[in-house]
Write a protein that holds these residues in place. Structure first.
Motif, PDB file in Angstrom:
ATOM      1  N   GLU A   1      50.600  33.556  46.008  1.00  0.00           N
ATOM      2  CA  GLU A   1      51.979  33.669  47.291  1.00  0.00           C
ATOM      3  C   GLU A   1      51.793  34.756  47.862  1.00  0.00           C
ATOM      4  O   GLU A   1      52.495  35.044  48.954  1.00  0.00           O
ATOM      5  CB  GLU A   1      53.156  33.391  46.195  1.00  0.00           C
ATOM      6  N   MET A   2      51.141  35.788  47.407  1.00  0.00           N
ATOM      7  CA  MET A   2      50.825  37.008  48.065  1.00  0.00           C
ATOM      8  C   MET A   2      49.647  37.131  48.869  1.00  0.00           C
ATOM      9  O   MET A   2      49.130  38.384  49.478  1.00  0.00           O
ATOM     10  CB  MET A   2      50.714  38.191  47.167  1.00  0.00           C
ATOM     11  N   GLY A   3      48.814  36.044  49.104  1.00  0.00           N
ATOM     12  CA  GLY A   3      47.754  35.974  50.022  1.00  0.00           C
ATOM     13  C   GLY A   3      46.390  36.531  49.239  1.00  0.00           C
ATOM     14  O   GLY A   3      45.500  36.710  49.666  1.00  0.00           O
ATOM     15  N   MET A   4      46.481  36.498  47.988  1.00  0.00           N
ATOM     16  CA  MET A   4      45.518  36.907  47.193  1.00  0.00           C
ATOM     17  C   MET A   4      44.870  35.716  46.328  1.00  0.00           C
ATOM     18  O   MET A   4      44.460  36.281  45.306  1.00  0.00           O
ATOM     19  CB  MET A   4      45.847  37.920  46.189  1.00  0.00           C
ATOM     20  N   SER A   5      44.605  34.420  46.840  1.00  0.00           N
ATOM     21  CA  SER A   5      44.432  33.377  45.933  1.00  0.00           C
ATOM     22  C   SER A   5      42.812  33.575  45.608  1.00  0.00           C
ATOM     23  O   SER A   5      42.453  33.060  44.440  1.00  0.00           O
ATOM     24  CB  SER A   5      44.385  32.071  46.828  1.00  0.00           C
ATOM     25  N   ALA A   6      41.902  34.197  46.304  1.00  0.00           N
ATOM     26  CA  ALA A   6      40.428  34.464  46.033  1.00  0.00           C
ATOM     27  C   ALA A   6      40.401  35.510  44.970  1.00  0.00           C
ATOM     28  O   ALA A   6      39.245  35.705  44.601  1.00  0.00           O
ATOM     29  CB  ALA A   6      39.635  34.652  47.261  1.00  0.00           C
ATOM     30  N   MET A   7      41.411  36.550  44.757  1.00  0.00           N
ATOM     31  CA  MET A   7      41.030  37.533  43.960  1.00  0.00           C
ATOM     32  C   MET A   7      41.310  37.393  42.576  1.00  0.00           C
ATOM     33  O   MET A   7      42.301  36.588  42.250  1.00  0.00           O
ATOM     34  CB  MET A   7      41.942  38.907  44.362  1.00  0.00           C
ATOM     35  N   ARG A   8      40.528  37.872  41.485  1.00  0.00           N
ATOM     36  CA  ARG A   8      40.662  37.836  40.214  1.00  0.00           C
ATOM     37  C   ARG A   8      40.878  39.301  39.964  1.00  0.00           C
ATOM     38  O   ARG A   8      40.340  40.144  40.372  1.00  0.00           O
ATOM     39  CB  ARG A   8      39.471  37.392  39.665  1.00  0.00           C
ATOM     40  N   PHE A   9      41.906  39.552  39.289  1.00  0.00           N
ATOM     41  CA  PHE A   9      42.054  41.009  38.635  1.00  0.00           C
ATOM     42  C   PHE A   9      41.576  41.431  37.455  1.00  0.00           C
ATOM     43  O   PHE A   9      42.012  40.606  36.213  1.00  0.00           O
ATOM     44  CB  PHE A   9      43.588  41.370  38.882  1.00  0.00           C
ATOM     45  N   MET A  10      40.605  42.098  37.180  1.00  0.00           N
ATOM     46  CA  MET A  10      39.868  42.637  35.966  1.00  0.00           C
ATOM     47  C   MET A  10      40.431  43.798  35.250  1.00  0.00           C
ATOM     48  O   MET A  10      39.744  44.037  34.196  1.00  0.00           O
ATOM     49  CB  MET A  10      38.656  42.292  36.047  1.00  0.00           C
ATOM     50  N   SER A  11      40.953  44.684  35.831  1.00  0.00           N
ATOM     51  CA  SER A  11      41.304  46.220  35.367  1.00  0.00           C
ATOM     52  C   SER A  11      42.478  46.625  36.151  1.00  0.00           C
ATOM     53  O   SER A  11      42.834  46.116  37.086  1.00  0.00           O
ATOM     54  CB  SER A  11      40.258  47.091  35.530  1.00  0.00           C
ATOM     55  N   MET A  12      43.396  47.384  35.239  1.00  0.00           N
ATOM     56  CA  MET A  12      44.579  48.028  35.559  1.00  0.00           C
ATOM     57  C   MET A  12      44.561  49.415  35.367  1.00  0.00           C
ATOM     58  O   MET A  12      44.193  49.748  34.568  1.00  0.00           O
ATOM     59  CB  MET A  12      45.792  46.985  34.894  1.00  0.00           C
ATOM     60  N   ARG A  13      45.554  50.236  36.360  1.00  0.00           N
ATOM     61  CA  ARG A  13      45.562  51.461  36.132  1.00  0.00           C
ATOM     62  C   ARG A  13      46.816  51.833  36.410  1.00  0.00           C
ATOM     63  O   ARG A  13      47.481  51.300  37.789  1.00  0.00           O
ATOM     64  CB  ARG A  13      44.537  52.238  36.996  1.00  0.00           C
ATOM     65  N   ARG A  14      47.591  52.566  35.840  1.00  0.00           N
ATOM     66  CA  ARG A  14      49.025  53.374  35.864  1.00  0.00           C
ATOM     67  C   ARG A  14      48.976  54.511  36.929  1.00  0.00           C
ATOM     68  O   ARG A  14      48.144  55.102  36.929  1.00  0.00           O
ATOM     69  CB  ARG A  14      49.349  53.907  34.659  1.00  0.00           C
ATOM     70  N   ILE A  15      50.010  54.449  37.920  1.00  0.00           N
ATOM     71  CA  ILE A  15      50.213  55.513  38.518  1.00  0.00           C
ATOM     72  C   ILE A  15      51.203  56.207  38.221  1.00  0.00           C
ATOM     73  O   ILE A  15      52.146  55.876  37.848  1.00  0.00           O
ATOM     74  CB  ILE A  15      50.704  55.121  40.182  1.00  0.00           C
ATOM     75  N   VAL A  16      50.528  57.337  37.589  1.00  0.00           N
ATOM     76  CA  VAL A  16      51.806  58.342  36.910  1.00  0.00           C
ATOM     77  C   VAL A  16      51.950  59.705  37.729  1.00  0.00           C
ATOM     78  O   VAL A  16      50.914  60.082  38.462  1.00  0.00           O
ATOM     79  CB  VAL A  16      50.997  58.992  35.450  1.00  0.00           C
ATOM     80  N   ASP A  17      53.139  60.452  37.289  1.00  0.00           N
ATOM     81  CA  ASP A  17      53.544  61.894  37.878  1.00  0.00           C
ATOM     82  C   ASP A  17      52.350  62.724  37.182  1.00  0.00           C
ATOM     83  O   ASP A  17      52.580  62.893  36.021  1.00  0.00           O
ATOM     84  CB  ASP A  17      54.951  61.855  37.653  1.00  0.00           C
TER      85      ASP A  17
END
Length: 108
Positions: free
Chosen positions: A89-105
């Motif tokens: 729904e966000m136009g990212m149908s071909a992407m797979r997400f394999m890692s995540m990083r927090r955005i911290v102050d």
């Protein structure tokens, strides 16, 4: 920077966030399949959770960057608090997400 073209075409101001950072990731669209709650960076969802893919998420607190490859590489997507039932729904149908990083102050 890996995976970047030779120019920047847009940017976004990311609000400061202090406190807990929490996100639930789901293996399938519409919050289906395995679910894991994250409160810190994850350099590989395959290694940590034995999940082959992340196709939906619920960011409960904080701001996150989701990367298409393990170890924070490849294209990325910025996620702010809210539900995402599927990345198609966000136009990212071909992407797979394999890692995540927090955005911290960094001033904490």
């Amino acid at each position: 920077m890996m995976g970047m073209s030779d120019g920047i075409r847009s940017c976004r101001m990311i609000p400061m966030h202090r406190g807990n950072l929490r996100m639930r990731i789901y293996e399938r669209e519409n919050f289906g399949g395995q679910m894991h709650e994250m409160m810190d960076d994850c350099d590989s969802i395959m290694e940590r959770y034995r999940m082959s893919d992340c196709q939906s998420c619920n960011v409960m607190d904080g701001h996150w960057l989701m990367y298409e490859q393990p170890h924070f590489r490849g294209r990325m997507m910025y996620m702010r608090p809210g539900e995402c039932r599927g990345f198609r729904e966000m136009g990212m149908s071909a992407m797979r997400f394999m890692s995540m990083r927090r955005i911290v102050d960094s001033c904490n």
